[in-house]
Every structure is written in structure tokens, then in C-alpha cells.
Design a protein around this motif. Structure first.
Motif, PDB file in Angstrom:
ATOM      1  N   ILE A   1     -48.761  75.387  24.035  1.00  0.00           N
ATOM      2  CA  ILE A   1     -49.009  76.494  23.115  1.00  0.00           C
ATOM      3  C   ILE A   1     -50.069  77.412  23.719  1.00  0.00           C
ATOM      4  O   ILE A   1     -51.135  76.942  24.141  1.00  0.00           O
ATOM      5  N   PRO A   2     -49.841  78.718  23.788  1.00  0.00           N
ATOM      6  CA  PRO A   2     -50.847  79.637  24.351  1.00  0.00           C
ATOM      7  C   PRO A   2     -52.147  79.605  23.556  1.00  0.00           C
ATOM      8  O   PRO A   2     -52.142  79.603  22.318  1.00  0.00           O
ATOM      9  N   THR A   3     -53.251  79.575  24.261  1.00  0.00           N
ATOM     10  CA  THR A   3     -54.562  79.516  23.594  1.00  0.00           C
ATOM     11  C   THR A   3     -54.889  80.813  22.863  1.00  0.00           C
ATOM     12  O   THR A   3     -55.754  80.811  21.972  1.00  0.00           O
TER      13      THR A   3
ATOM     14  N   ALA B   1     -56.865  84.090  18.144  1.00  0.00           N
ATOM     15  CA  ALA B   1     -56.567  85.066  17.088  1.00  0.00           C
ATOM     16  C   ALA B   1     -56.756  84.452  15.708  1.00  0.00           C
ATOM     17  O   ALA B   1     -57.267  85.109  14.778  1.00  0.00           O
ATOM     18  N   ALA B   2     -56.378  83.177  15.544  1.00  0.00           N
ATOM     19  CA  ALA B   2     -56.544  82.517  14.254  1.00  0.00           C
ATOM     20  C   ALA B   2     -58.019  82.335  13.919  1.00  0.00           C
ATOM     21  O   ALA B   2     -58.426  82.502  12.758  1.00  0.00           O
ATOM     22  N   ARG B   3     -58.831  82.003  14.921  1.00  0.00           N
ATOM     23  CA  ARG B   3     -60.270  81.841  14.663  1.00  0.00           C
ATOM     24  C   ARG B   3     -60.922  83.175  14.308  1.00  0.00           C
ATOM     25  O   ARG B   3     -61.841  83.231  13.485  1.00  0.00           O
ATOM     26  N   LEU B   4     -60.450  84.257  14.932  1.00  0.00           N
ATOM     27  CA  LEU B   4     -60.979  85.573  14.578  1.00  0.00           C
ATOM     28  C   LEU B   4     -60.649  85.934  13.137  1.00  0.00           C
ATOM     29  O   LEU B   4     -61.397  86.682  12.482  1.00  0.00           O
ATOM     30  N   ASP B   5     -59.533  85.406  12.652  1.00  0.00           N
ATOM     31  CA  ASP B   5     -59.160  85.651  11.251  1.00  0.00           C
ATOM     32  C   ASP B   5     -59.859  84.701  10.291  1.00  0.00           C
ATOM     33  O   ASP B   5     -59.610  84.754   9.081  1.00  0.00           O
TER      34      ASP B   5
ATOM     35  N   ARG C   1     -51.228  74.904  10.099  1.00  0.00           N
ATOM     36  CA  ARG C   1     -50.383  76.101   9.994  1.00  0.00           C
ATOM     37  C   ARG C   1     -49.858  76.605  11.334  1.00  0.00           C
ATOM     38  O   ARG C   1     -48.920  77.408  11.354  1.00  0.00           O
ATOM     39  N   ILE C   2     -50.456  76.159  12.440  1.00  0.00           N
ATOM     40  CA  ILE C   2     -50.028  76.655  13.751  1.00  0.00           C
ATOM     41  C   ILE C   2     -49.493  75.533  14.625  1.00  0.00           C
ATOM     42  O   ILE C   2     -48.354  75.579  15.105  1.00  0.00           O
TER      43      ILE C   2
END
Length: 312
Positions: A203-205, A210-214, A224-225
Motif C-alpha cells: 500500500i502506498p505510504t 493524507a489520512a493523518r493530515l485529515d 478504514r484504509i
């Protein structure tokens, strides 16, 4: 008057037409492909295709004798052996037993494998190399050795945990199936964990960043990912586990020396092994063909149903 000298140059060889060069190139490619495929094809035919054909042929034969002590001879019997298979209640009870076994053991094993894979992929875990080796190490133990080791642990007179085994008889008729489930889970959870963990590493890091930024937490990222993206790997391990469940043999065969609750038809493969030891190879071959078809049908139905849910 000066004589003129004429020098002749050798004529150039005619070039091969483009079509000829293309044919030579395609022929070389075909030979190279055949050379690389040959080892697999030979092993596939020798250890898979030919044994299947041989088993089907044997299942269609029956043994006849002239008189009580006459010399036996094999003749074509049609579906006589299959009639005995479908009338054999002990065999179908063993099939139901392993289906119950798989309905509980496989989800537990894959749940643990997914949990361990997520732990190894977590940035919070320290000593990942140690835990990766520790989780996978039981898979290096052969099934027979694992069954012998756990048989000693289950036995009240031999176990170092006598306080537990003297009060709980893991080798009784009510618990021996789940004692086997524990052995299978202990051996194969690390193997399935590596398959899921390899899928997590692909899975691309950038997705996690992006999820942590959200504002997503590690648990939310995992739920969820990570888990949705490794569902194909989970389905693959589930198919392998279904096939392995219906082929259960080494563990119950080994634990027969520790428990009287395991009979000669405790699992379908054990029934096939016992029938072939009589010897009744034709009936054993019919058992094997029916079991192989049942394994294929169950795996196919599970694969198609899960793929339909994933696409939806």
C-alpha cells in the motif's frame, strides 16, 4: 596506351525477407517459452494431472473373484464405488465434522493473522523483526511434530500444566476437535499473517500521510484504509484455509495415539487413508474424487460470493 584494369567486388548476399526474419524470431520465442514452462509442465503432469486421472479410473473399477478364494481381478464397475460413498454415513459425518471445524477455526485463525499483520505494520511497534520471526516460527514445525508436542501438552499424565489438564480433558470426545483446531491455528497463523503483511507493505505510504493530515488516528487508518485494501489477500488465505480444512489428516492421525475419541473416520482424509489400508483402493479413490469435487465447489462458491461483495 595504358591498359584499363577492372576490379570485381563480391556480390552482397541477399537479405532475408521481413516475413522470414519475423518467423524465425517468433519460433525462437516459442522455444524459449517452452523451455521455461517445461519444468513446471512435467511436475504438473507427474504429480497433479496424472494422479487425478489415475484416481478417477480406479474409482470406476471394482474387484471380482471367482468363488470365495478365487484370484481377484479388476473390472469396470461404473458408479458402483460412488454408490457406496454416498451410502457411507461415517464418511459424511466426517465431512460435517470438518465443516464445523472450518466454520469456527478459519475465521479465528485469519482474524489473528490480520491482527498480527496490522501490529507488524504499525509504526508504534518496536522490534518488528523479532515479532515477525516469532509469529512465523511455528509454521517451520511440521504438522506431525506439532501434533506430538501438543499431544504431550494435552495429556494429563505428561503435560507440565497438570493443574489445567487434570481438570479439563482436551482429548475427550467433546474437546478433541477444538484441540486439533488449536494446533492448526498455532501452526498456520504465521503463514497467513505473512501473506496479509506483504499486501500491507504494497500500500502506498502517501495514502497514510493524507489520512493523518485529515486527522485520522492509527486505529481509523487500520480500519478504514488498511483492512479494505487487503481484503483480496484475506480472501486468498481463506480459500487456502478451506482447502486445508477438508484435507485435514496429519494432526488427527497423530493424536489418535493420545486420544481414543479419534476413530479411523474422524476426518474425510483419515477415512480415505483407512479405506486404502484395508486395502480397498477403488473405494478410497472414489472417496478422494468426491472429496476433491466438494473442495473445489466450496472454494469456488466462497470465491465467487466474496468477489461479488467486494465489487459491490
Amino acid at each position: 596506351m595504358q591498359a584499363m584494369t577492372v576490379t570485381s567486388t563480391p556480390a552482397e548476399a541477399p537479405k532475408a525477407p521481413p516475413a522470414t526474419r519475423k518467423n524465425r524470431s517468433s519460433g525462437a520465442q516459442r522455444r524459449a517459452v517452452a523451455l521455461f514452462i517445461a519444468p513446471f509442465a512435467i511436475l504438473f503432469l507427474a504429480f497433479y494431472a496424472i494422479p487425478i486421472v489415475y484416481a478417477v479410473v480406479q474409482s470406476l473399477l471394482t474387484v471380482e473373484r471367482e468363488g470365495t478364494f478365487g484370484k481377484p481381478r479388476q473390472v469396470f464397475g461404473g458408479f458402483v464405488q460412488y454408490e457406496q460413498v454416498f451410502q457411507n454415513t461415517a464418511f459424511w459425518e466426517s465431512v460435517g465434522r470438518v465443516l464445523l471445524f472450518g466454520a469456527i477455526q478459519v475465521p479465528v485463525m485469519l482474524g489473528l493473522a490480520l491482527l498480527f499483520a496490522l501490529l507488524l505494520d504499525s509504526p508504534l511497534l518496536k522490534g518488528k523483526k523479532f515479532f515477525r520471526l516469532a509469529f512465523f516460527a511455528p509454521y517451520a514445525v511440521p504438522g506431525v511434530i506439532a501434533a506430538i508436542m501438543w499431544g504431550f501438552l494435552y495429556s494429563p499424565s505428561l503435560s507440565p500444566f497438570g493443574a489445567v489438564t487434570s481438570n479439563i480433558d482436551f482429548l475427550s470426545g467433546n474437546l478433541v476437535l477444538w484441540a486439533i483446531a488449536n494446533i492448526v491455528t498455532w501452526v498456520y497463523v504465521g503463514y497467513n499473517m505473512l501473506i496479509i503483511y506483504s499486501s500491507l507493505l504494497a500500500i502506498p505510504t502517501e495514502i497514510y500521510e493524507a489520512a493523518r493530515l485529515d486527522g485520522a488516528s492509527n486505529i481509523q487508518i487500520a480500519w478504514r484504509i488498511k483492512i479494505p485494501l487487503v481484503i483480496p489477500a484475506i480472501i486468498l488465505t481463506a480459500v487456502f484455509s478451506i482447502i486445508g480444512t477438508l484435507q485435514l489428516l496429519a494432526e488427527p492421525q497423530t493424536l489418535r495415539s493420545f486420544s481414543s475419541a479419534i476413530n479411523s473416520t474422524f476426518t474425510p482424509n483419515l477415512a480415505v487413508y483407512t479405506t486404502a489400508s484395508v486395502p480397498n483402493y477403488n473405494l478410497a479413490a472414489a472417496f478422494s474424487v468426491v472429496l476433491a469435487l466438494a473442495t473445489f465447489i466450496l472454494s469456488f462458491i466462497f470465491l465467487k460470493s466474496t468477489q461479488r461483495k467486494v465489487t459491490q
